[in-house]
Design a protein around this motif. Structure first.
Motif: not given
Ligand code: SF4
Length: 361
Positions: A103-116
């Protein structure tokens, strides 16, 4: 499907060279090699441990803003209509730190929403082998929420028997955990629920819904509904409709019952509700859900929501589309300087049963 139809695909109809079950990711290079050498490959073994924890998926068709993260695999429930326990194996939870890292890696790459994601996220349980400490789903939610306030978190699917007040209080404590719960009811009648082996009854489900609205008053709840399950009577079907009225679902996935080979229902119960009756009941359920969705959406007119922009509207390049915390899609005119991945405030001006139409506030 791989588990159920492997022999048919590989041997009887010779349709494919490879059959690969969902737990066989790591064996793919070998299987492709086997097939390239002219042999037919097969790996549909179910693992008790496989969680893909250290495999980072390539997100090829991603919008760059929202992403799914698998947190567990399998299901230990035995709903009598469902093939998942046979095809996905036992529940196993992924290392919490690898989830946070993804999730941290996704945020760093510009993602702003994760669905677990998991079949039954509320029974997530991972024991840290070093400290022996247990991480439950509420704690995992908190760990992901703390990555950054601008990273939104959603999750799916919740099981009514497992969703705890601790999860609800964690949702209420963090603004970036979205106020939306997919809580499949399947039927509103306790006898049918027992036959379905859902392990809760009507009262239990209603109690969970009351807890959700008490702790998170503006939470949206969605559902799965099956009509015409084995032996379902007209009165029992009416209880499904009254449950929908009680909960006021924002949206539902609705089906008429169709038997799945190998399940308990297929082996033990007679699929005795005529197809026409199943379909008529489904129509009633769909009709009621449309009414509720339209009413709920119209009640949003005049309200302002924080919306995460996901991209262009499907119908017009002059409009953006995004979702509010309650998972409702909102379409609104673009403004210079805004782009996908930004948050913005949108006031709802109009609504259909599926979409809200707004203006930048
Ligand atoms: S319906 Fe959901 S909870 Fe029930 S067995 Fe299937 S995957 Fe598990």
């Amino acid at each position: 499907m791989a588990e159920r139809l492997k022999a048919k695909f590989l041997e009887q109809e010779r349709l494919v060279d490879l059959v690969v079950g969902p737990d066989a990711y790591r064996d793919l290079p070998n299987l492709v090699q086997t097939a390239s050498d002219g042999d037919r490959g097969i790996n549909v073994l179910l693992s008790r441990e496989e969680t893909y924890a250290d495999i980072s998926p390539l997100r090829l068709d991603s919008n760059g803003v929202t992403a799914f993260i698998s947190i567990m695999r399998g299901c230990d429930n035995m709903c009598s209509f469902c093939v998942v326990p046979f095809t996905r194996g036992r529940e196993r939870s992924r290392n919490a730190f690898s989830i946070v890292a993804e999730a941290s890696d996704l945020y760093a790459r510009g993602y702003r929403e994760v669905t677990l994601l998991g079949q039954n996220v509320d029974s997530y349980r991972w024991t840290n082998p070093e400290s022996n400490e247990l991480v439950n789903f509420a704690q995992l939610l908190e760990m992901v929420a703390l990555i950054h306030p601008d990273l939104r978190i959603r999750f799916s699917t919740s099981h009514p028997k497992d969703i705890t007040d601790e999860v609800l209080y964690t949702m209420a404590r963090y603004d970036n955990i979205c106020n939306y719960i997919h809580l499949p009811v399947q039927s509103g009648n306790s006898r049918v629920l027992r036959l379905m082996n859902r392990t809760y009854d009507r009262e239990w489900y209603m109690d969970r819904v009351r807890a959700i609205y008490r702790i998170i008053p503006d939470c949206a709840i969605s559902s799965d509904v099956i009509t015409g399950f084995c032996t379902e009577t007209e009165e029992e079907h009416q209880e499904t409709l009254s449950m929908m009225d009680f909960v006021q679902y924002s949206m539902s996935y609705m089906f008429f019952y169709s038997e799945r080979p190998g399940t308990l229902a297929a082996r033990k119960y007679e699929d005795d509700v005529p197809l026409a009756v199943k379909k008529r009941r489904l129509q009633e359920v769909v009709h009621l859900q449309n009414q509720i969705s339209r009413r709920r959406n119209q009640a949003d007119i005049g309200k302002t929501f924080r919306v995460l922009i996901e991209g262009d509207s499907k119908k017009s390049k002059q409009h953006f589309r995004g979702r509010n915390s309650q998972n409702k899609m909102i379409v609104f005119p673009k403004r210079e300087g805004l782009q996908a991945g930004d948050y913005t405030e949108v006031m709802v001006m109009d609504a259909t049963s599926a979409t809200l139409l707004g203006e930048l506030a």
